[in-house]
Design a protein around this motif. Structure first.
Motif, PDB file in Angstrom:
ATOM      1  N   SER A   5       5.026  -6.709   3.167  1.00  0.00           N
ATOM      2  CA  SER A   5       6.306  -6.215   3.679  1.00  0.00           C
ATOM      3  C   SER A   5       6.491  -4.726   3.433  1.00  0.00           C
ATOM      4  CB  SER A   5       7.466  -6.966   3.017  1.00  0.00           C
ATOM      5  OG  SER A   5       7.446  -8.319   3.390  1.00  0.00           O
ATOM      6  N   VAL A   6       5.647  -4.121   2.609  1.00  0.00           N
ATOM      7  CA  VAL A   6       5.763  -2.695   2.325  1.00  0.00           C
ATOM      8  C   VAL A   6       5.228  -1.904   3.517  1.00  0.00           C
ATOM      9  CG1 VAL A   6       5.009  -0.822   0.799  1.00  0.00           C
ATOM     10  CG2 VAL A   6       5.565  -3.060  -0.162  1.00  0.00           C
ATOM     11  N   GLN A   7       6.050  -0.994   4.019  1.00  0.00           N
ATOM     12  CA  GLN A   7       5.657  -0.151   5.146  1.00  0.00           C
ATOM     13  C   GLN A   7       4.599   0.849   4.676  1.00  0.00           C
ATOM     14  OE1 GLN A   7       7.104  -0.497   8.256  1.00  0.00           O
ATOM     15  NE2 GLN A   7       5.626   0.941   9.039  1.00  0.00           N
ATOM     16  N   ALA A  12      -6.496   9.279   6.019  1.00  0.00           N
ATOM     17  CA  ALA A  12      -7.964   9.298   6.046  1.00  0.00           C
ATOM     18  C   ALA A  12      -8.576   8.329   5.037  1.00  0.00           C
ATOM     19  CB  ALA A  12      -8.469  10.715   5.789  1.00  0.00           C
ATOM     20  N   GLY A  13      -7.913   8.098   3.904  1.00  0.00           N
ATOM     21  CA  GLY A  13      -8.455   7.227   2.864  1.00  0.00           C
ATOM     22  C   GLY A  13      -8.058   5.778   2.990  1.00  0.00           C
ATOM     23  N   GLY A  14      -7.209   5.432   3.935  1.00  0.00           N
ATOM     24  CA  GLY A  14      -6.732   4.064   4.098  1.00  0.00           C
ATOM     25  C   GLY A  14      -5.282   4.056   4.523  1.00  0.00           C
ATOM     26  N   ALA A  15      -4.403   3.585   3.642  1.00  0.00           N
ATOM     27  CA  ALA A  15      -2.975   3.550   3.945  1.00  0.00           C
ATOM     28  C   ALA A  15      -2.208   3.664   2.637  1.00  0.00           C
ATOM     29  CB  ALA A  15      -2.616   2.260   4.666  1.00  0.00           C
ATOM     30  N   ARG A  16      -0.987   4.210   2.724  1.00  0.00           N
ATOM     31  CA  ARG A  16      -0.193   4.367   1.512  1.00  0.00           C
ATOM     32  C   ARG A  16       1.278   4.183   1.821  1.00  0.00           C
ATOM     33  NH1 ARG A  16       2.056   9.419   1.927  1.00  0.00           N
ATOM     34  NH2 ARG A  16       0.979  10.766   3.374  1.00  0.00           N
ATOM     35  N   GLY A  17       2.017   3.792   0.787  1.00  0.00           N
ATOM     36  CA  GLY A  17       3.461   3.640   0.871  1.00  0.00           C
ATOM     37  C   GLY A  17       4.056   3.978  -0.481  1.00  0.00           C
ATOM     38  N   GLN A  18       5.360   3.977  -0.555  1.00  0.00           N
ATOM     39  CA  GLN A  18       6.038   4.325  -1.807  1.00  0.00           C
ATOM     40  C   GLN A  18       7.170   3.335  -2.038  1.00  0.00           C
ATOM     41  OE1 GLN A  18       4.944   7.094  -3.522  1.00  0.00           O
ATOM     42  NE2 GLN A  18       6.302   6.744  -5.230  1.00  0.00           N
ATOM     43  N   SER A  39       8.954   4.768  -9.855  1.00  0.00           N
ATOM     44  CA  SER A  39       8.409   4.801  -8.505  1.00  0.00           C
ATOM     45  C   SER A  39       6.927   4.481  -8.592  1.00  0.00           C
ATOM     46  CB  SER A  39       8.591   6.180  -7.878  1.00  0.00           C
ATOM     47  OG  SER A  39       9.950   6.428  -7.669  1.00  0.00           O
ATOM     48  N   HIS A  40       6.407   3.925  -7.532  1.00  0.00           N
ATOM     49  CA  HIS A  40       5.003   3.523  -7.534  1.00  0.00           C
ATOM     50  C   HIS A  40       4.428   3.745  -6.141  1.00  0.00           C
ATOM     51  CE1 HIS A  40       1.504   1.221  -8.829  1.00  0.00           C
ATOM     52  NE2 HIS A  40       1.580   0.544  -7.710  1.00  0.00           N
ATOM     53  N   GLU A  41       3.259   4.381  -6.092  1.00  0.00           N
ATOM     54  CA  GLU A  41       2.576   4.523  -4.813  1.00  0.00           C
ATOM     55  C   GLU A  41       1.737   3.286  -4.558  1.00  0.00           C
ATOM     56  OE1 GLU A  41       0.443   8.036  -2.520  1.00  0.00           O
ATOM     57  OE2 GLU A  41      -0.728   7.351  -4.227  1.00  0.00           O
ATOM     58  N   VAL A  42       1.883   2.722  -3.384  1.00  0.00           N
ATOM     59  CA  VAL A  42       1.068   1.584  -2.947  1.00  0.00           C
ATOM     60  C   VAL A  42      -0.029   2.159  -2.077  1.00  0.00           C
ATOM     61  CG1 VAL A  42       1.047  -0.572  -1.655  1.00  0.00           C
ATOM     62  CG2 VAL A  42       3.072   0.065  -3.002  1.00  0.00           C
ATOM     63  N   ARG A  43      -1.282   1.919  -2.443  1.00  0.00           N
ATOM     64  CA  ARG A  43      -2.397   2.495  -1.704  1.00  0.00           C
ATOM     65  C   ARG A  43      -3.397   1.400  -1.351  1.00  0.00           C
ATOM     66  NH1 ARG A  43      -4.611   6.816   0.037  1.00  0.00           N
ATOM     67  NH2 ARG A  43      -3.104   8.296  -0.731  1.00  0.00           N
ATOM     68  N   LEU A  44      -3.778   1.370  -0.089  1.00  0.00           N
ATOM     69  CA  LEU A  44      -4.845   0.492   0.385  1.00  0.00           C
ATOM     70  C   LEU A  44      -6.020   1.363   0.766  1.00  0.00           C
ATOM     71  CD1 LEU A  44      -2.976  -1.985   2.749  1.00  0.00           C
ATOM     72  CD2 LEU A  44      -3.722  -2.386   0.420  1.00  0.00           C
ATOM     73  N   GLU A  45      -7.166   1.032   0.236  1.00  0.00           N
ATOM     74  CA  GLU A  45      -8.374   1.806   0.549  1.00  0.00           C
ATOM     75  C   GLU A  45      -9.403   0.894   1.190  1.00  0.00           C
ATOM     76  OE1 GLU A  45      -9.551   3.559  -3.138  1.00  0.00           O
ATOM     77  OE2 GLU A  45      -7.757   4.799  -3.254  1.00  0.00           O
ATOM     78  N   GLY A  46     -10.063   1.388   2.186  1.00  0.00           N
ATOM     79  CA  GLY A  46     -11.143   0.634   2.837  1.00  0.00           C
ATOM     80  C   GLY A  46     -10.712  -0.738   3.293  1.00  0.00           C
ATOM     81  N   ASP A  76      11.481  -0.427  -0.659  1.00  0.00           N
ATOM     82  CA  ASP A  76      10.478   0.295   0.111  1.00  0.00           C
ATOM     83  C   ASP A  76      11.134   1.572   0.625  1.00  0.00           C
ATOM     84  OD1 ASP A  76       8.824   1.303   2.139  1.00  0.00           O
ATOM     85  OD2 ASP A  76       8.216  -0.683   2.799  1.00  0.00           O
ATOM     86  N   ARG A  77      10.591   2.719   0.269  1.00  0.00           N
ATOM     87  CA  ARG A  77      11.199   3.995   0.665  1.00  0.00           C
ATOM     88  C   ARG A  77      11.151   4.243   2.171  1.00  0.00           C
ATOM     89  NH1 ARG A  77       9.768   8.770  -3.572  1.00  0.00           N
ATOM     90  NH2 ARG A  77      10.806   7.862  -5.378  1.00  0.00           N
ATOM     91  N   LEU A  78      10.141   3.731   2.854  1.00  0.00           N
ATOM     92  CA  LEU A  78      10.024   3.990   4.295  1.00  0.00           C
ATOM     93  C   LEU A  78      10.934   3.091   5.125  1.00  0.00           C
ATOM     94  CD1 LEU A  78       6.189   4.560   4.671  1.00  0.00           C
ATOM     95  CD2 LEU A  78       8.000   6.270   4.776  1.00  0.00           C
ATOM     96  N   SER A  79      10.951   1.800   4.828  1.00  0.00           N
ATOM     97  CA  SER A  79      11.738   0.860   5.636  1.00  0.00           C
ATOM     98  C   SER A  79      13.121   0.598   5.049  1.00  0.00           C
ATOM     99  CB  SER A  79      10.999  -0.475   5.760  1.00  0.00           C
ATOM    100  OG  SER A  79      10.991  -1.141   4.499  1.00  0.00           O
TER     101      SER A  79
END
Length: 91
Positions: A5-7, A12-18, A39-46, A76-79
């Protein structure tokens, strides 16, 4: 809030959210005895899976023996979507 559910924003490295995290602790009378925010950065790589759990740690809080209600909220900061959970704990 489920991780899927996190936007996320693709980069270039994958995807990220906050996300913003809020944790409150209430004693048996309902008094708020502790508040934490982070706060926490959500990062998806590869090939990371979107449904993988997000694990976040807060600093320990010393509480005397008793029964407490812990309330956790994630935004979720974006949505601007918010998830909330409550749990009762006993020491």
């Amino acid at each position: 809030m489920p991780r899927q559910s996190v936007q996320l924003i693709e980069d270039a490295g994958g995807a990220r959210g906050q996300i913003d995290l809020y944790l409150s602790v209430f004693d048996e009378s309902g008094a708020n005895v502790g508040v934490m925010k982070g706060s926490h950065e959500v990062r998806l790589e590869g090939n990371d899976r979107r449904d993988r759990q997000i694990v976040v740690n807060f600093d320990p809080v010393r509480l005397p023996k008793g029964t407490y209600t812990v309330a956790a909220a994630v935004r979720d900061r974006l949505s601007d979507e918010v998830g909330v959970a409550f749990n009762k704990i006993r020491f």
